[in-house]
Scaffold this motif. Structure first.
Motif, short mmCIF file in Angstrom:
data_model
loop_
_atom_site.label_atom_id
_atom_site.label_comp_id
_atom_site.label_asym_id
_atom_site.label_seq_id
_atom_site.Cartn_x
_atom_site.Cartn_y
_atom_site.Cartn_z
N ARG A 55 4.76 47.28 2.25
CA ARG A 55 6.04 47.97 2.15
C ARG A 55 6.24 48.87 3.36
NH1 ARG A 55 6.82 52.67 -0.33
NH2 ARG A 55 4.76 52.52 -1.28
N CYS A 56 7.44 48.89 3.89
CA CYS A 56 7.77 49.71 5.04
C CYS A 56 8.35 51.05 4.58
CB CYS A 56 8.78 49.00 5.94
SG CYS A 56 9.23 49.93 7.41
N VAL A 57 7.81 52.14 5.11
CA VAL A 57 8.34 53.46 4.80
C VAL A 57 8.73 54.16 6.10
CG1 VAL A 57 6.97 53.71 2.69
CG2 VAL A 57 6.04 54.52 4.86
N SER A 58 9.52 55.19 6.00
CA SER A 58 10.01 55.90 7.17
C SER A 58 9.65 57.36 7.07
CB SER A 58 11.53 55.74 7.30
OG SER A 58 12.16 56.08 6.08
N LEU A 59 9.16 57.90 8.18
CA LEU A 59 8.68 59.28 8.20
C LEU A 59 9.31 60.04 9.37
CD1 LEU A 59 4.85 58.60 7.76
CD2 LEU A 59 6.51 59.07 5.95
N LEU A 60 9.57 61.31 9.16
CA LEU A 60 9.91 62.20 10.26
C LEU A 60 8.60 62.60 10.91
CD1 LEU A 60 11.82 64.01 11.90
CD2 LEU A 60 11.56 65.75 10.11
N LYS A 61 8.40 62.19 12.14
CA LYS A 61 7.12 62.40 12.84
C LYS A 61 7.35 63.38 13.98
CE LYS A 61 3.46 59.86 15.25
NZ LYS A 61 3.04 58.55 15.78
N ILE A 62 6.82 64.59 13.83
CA ILE A 62 7.06 65.65 14.82
C ILE A 62 5.81 66.52 14.98
CG2 ILE A 62 9.57 65.84 14.51
CD1 ILE A 62 9.06 68.16 12.59
N LEU A 63 5.78 67.25 16.11
CA LEU A 63 4.85 68.35 16.28
C LEU A 63 5.53 69.63 15.85
CD1 LEU A 63 3.21 67.80 19.80
CD2 LEU A 63 2.45 66.95 17.59
N MET A 64 4.78 70.54 15.26
CA MET A 64 5.34 71.86 14.98
C MET A 64 5.55 72.61 16.30
SD MET A 64 3.91 74.74 12.33
CE MET A 64 2.54 75.24 13.39
N THR A 65 4.62 72.40 17.24
CA THR A 65 4.77 72.94 18.58
C THR A 65 3.93 72.13 19.55
OG1 THR A 65 4.48 74.90 20.00
CG2 THR A 65 2.88 74.61 18.24
N ASN A 66 4.36 72.07 20.81
CA ASN A 66 3.53 71.45 21.83
C ASN A 66 2.90 72.49 22.74
OD1 ASN A 66 5.88 72.12 23.19
ND2 ASN A 66 5.93 70.25 24.42
N PHE A 67 3.04 73.78 22.39
CA PHE A 67 2.21 74.80 23.02
C PHE A 67 0.78 74.58 22.54
CE2 PHE A 67 6.29 77.04 23.24
CZ PHE A 67 6.24 77.59 24.51
N CYS A 68 -0.19 74.81 23.41
CA CYS A 68 -1.58 74.66 22.97
C CYS A 68 -2.48 75.53 23.83
CB CYS A 68 -2.03 73.20 23.03
SG CYS A 68 -3.60 72.90 22.17
N ILE A 69 -3.44 76.18 23.18
CA ILE A 69 -4.39 77.04 23.91
C ILE A 69 -5.60 76.24 24.39
CG2 ILE A 69 -3.68 79.11 22.68
CD1 ILE A 69 -6.17 78.83 20.92
N PHE A 70 -5.73 74.98 23.95
CA PHE A 70 -6.84 74.13 24.37
C PHE A 70 -6.46 73.38 25.64
CE2 PHE A 70 -9.13 73.50 20.01
CZ PHE A 70 -9.37 74.86 19.98
N ASP A 71 -7.47 72.90 26.37
CA ASP A 71 -7.24 72.21 27.63
C ASP A 71 -7.94 70.85 27.64
OD1 ASP A 71 -5.97 72.11 30.09
OD2 ASP A 71 -7.72 72.86 31.18
N CYS A 72 -7.63 70.02 26.65
CA CYS A 72 -8.21 68.68 26.56
C CYS A 72 -7.65 67.82 27.69
CB CYS A 72 -7.90 68.04 25.21
SG CYS A 72 -8.43 69.05 23.79
N ALA A 73 -8.52 67.24 28.50
CA ALA A 73 -8.11 66.55 29.72
C ALA A 73 -7.14 65.41 29.45
CB ALA A 73 -9.33 66.05 30.47
#
Length: 410
Positions: A55-73
């Motif tokens: 079955r196909c479902v639909s979702l609202l896919k978002i970030l709450m924020t794209n600010f980040c204190i981490f520095d993942c390469a």
């Protein structure tokens, strides 16, 4: 960011969420069978995901924020990245989810986030969003939270009370790669968080001594994501890690995401993305481990390099490398061997087992039962049919491998 419109925030944070592949609904039942509340399990919408029953479902896919204190390469939203930043408030995410549902755009929410201020502060806001939707607005739709392993255990426990599924992304298949490319993250912390979710889910299924069942906890389970091609791990290492996660932590799904080069990338990252076919082959191999009884060594051991064959699916590659096991007598072979026949899916095998109790199966019967005989005919025998000359591995490989131009397009 002052004065940024909600529409602009949505454009930035929905685009930023596309890198997280661990977004799929589970096909779980509605959380509450009583009348009232909102949310549904059928319709069309924005981000399409598929349940195990198709079955196909639909979702609202978002970030709450794209600010980040981490520095993942490998992350486009790392603190050193030069990207446009945005941040939703708790109230804005709640409002967007409800409004999109009322317009019949979505059936649920997939929420992830960069880490702002601290893991606990970010996770607390995400929990507030899910809690507000459930308790204040009676939202009965699907909620998937990508949790932060560094957050306090109490916040993870609370998240599971309001979310249908939790995901904790392991990011990379090898511990050394995580330490090198994501220095603020610890693989031990990630596994500890996964273990806690697993144990809490198991405990939520047990009745107390009074017979009362605890509150549901992440009833659709937990999932994770691994980035493919950002480090030097071959497919055997990736699948070994996936197998360990399925066995040790009861994961519902491991998602594989082909690394995509990002602006201003670190010199330790590859300059080009791996072929998308590699990601596709990993999903096929994952399916073989979960539903067909294959072990990692059987799948990845076919090639000396430890990488899956890009020219053909891993089940066919295994069959060609094990020609001594074929042709298989369909009317006598056990289920575990029938599952290894190229062109036989799990449903087809179940139909074969049911049908052969009442009659001797022939070539045309297999096609009617759903077998893909173009592949299967070289590996099976039934009355009136045997492969005969269709047994040479080199010839079969040339016949089944797609043309070079087609592979390039894929």
């Amino acid at each position: 960011m002052a004065g940024m419109t909600l529409q602009r925030k949505l454009a930035i944070l929905s685009d930023a969420a596309k890198y997280d592949a661990s977004c799929a609904s589970s096909g779980t039942e509605k959380r509450d069978s009583r009348a009232g509340g909102i949310g549904s399990t059928e319709g069309a919408g924005i981000c399409h995901a598929y349940t195990p029953d198709g079955r196909c479902v639909s979702l609202l896919k978002i970030l709450m924020t794209n600010f980040c204190i981490f520095d993942c390469a490998y992350c486009v939203n790392r603190v050193s990245s030069n990207v446009e930043r945005a941040r939703f408030s708790v109230e804005e995410v709640v409002s967007l989810t409800l409004e999109f549902y009322r317009r019949n755009y979505i059936e649920g929410l997939f929420l992830s986030s960069g880490i702002i201020r601290s893991p606990d502060a970010t996770m607390a806001d995400m929990v507030r969003i899910a809690k507000t939707l459930r308790l204040d607005h009676g939202f009965k739709g699907y909620i998937h939270l990508k949790t932060i392993p560094d957050a306090s255990p109490e916040l993870l426990d609370e998240a599971g009370l309001y979310a249908d599924r939790l995901s904790i992304n392991i990011e990379l298949p090898q511990d050394d790669s995580i330490r090198e490319l994501a220095p603020e993250k610890r693989p031990e912390t990630i596994r500890t968080a996964m273990g806690r979710v697993h144990l809490t889910r198991e405990a939520s299924r047990d009745r107390s001594h009074t017979g009362k069942r605890p509150a549901k906890f992440a009833p659709a389970g937990q999932s994770t994501q691994m980035i493919v091609g950002a480090d030097r791990a071959n497919d055997a290492a990736i699948l070994t890690t996936a197998s360990r996660l399925y066995t040790g932590y009861g994961l519902k799904r491991v998602y594989y995401s082909a690394f995509s080069p990002i602006p201003d990338a670190s010199s330790i990252l590859p300059l080009v993305k791996p072929p998308l076919m590699r990601e596709h082959r990993l999903y096929q191999a994952d399916w073989l481990m979960r539903f067909y009884g294959f072990e990692v060594d059987e799948i990845a051991g076919v090639a000396p390099s430890g990488n899956l064959d890009l020219d053909m699916d891993p089940k066919l590659a295994w069959a060609l490398a094990n020609r001594a096991d074929f042709p298989l007598d369909v009317n006598r072979a056990p289920r575990e061997m029938l599952l290894r026949v190229p062109g036989f899916g799990t449903k087809t095998v179940n139909r074969i087992l049911g049908a052969r109790r009442h009659a001797v199966l022939r070539y045309d019967d297999l096609a009617r039962l759903g077998a893909v005989m173009k592949k299967a005919r070289s590996f099976v025998s039934v009355p009136g049919w045997s492969p005969k000359g269709l047994t040479d591995s080199a010839d079969l490989r040339a016949r089944f491998a797609p043309p070079a131009e087609q592979l390039q397009l894929i």
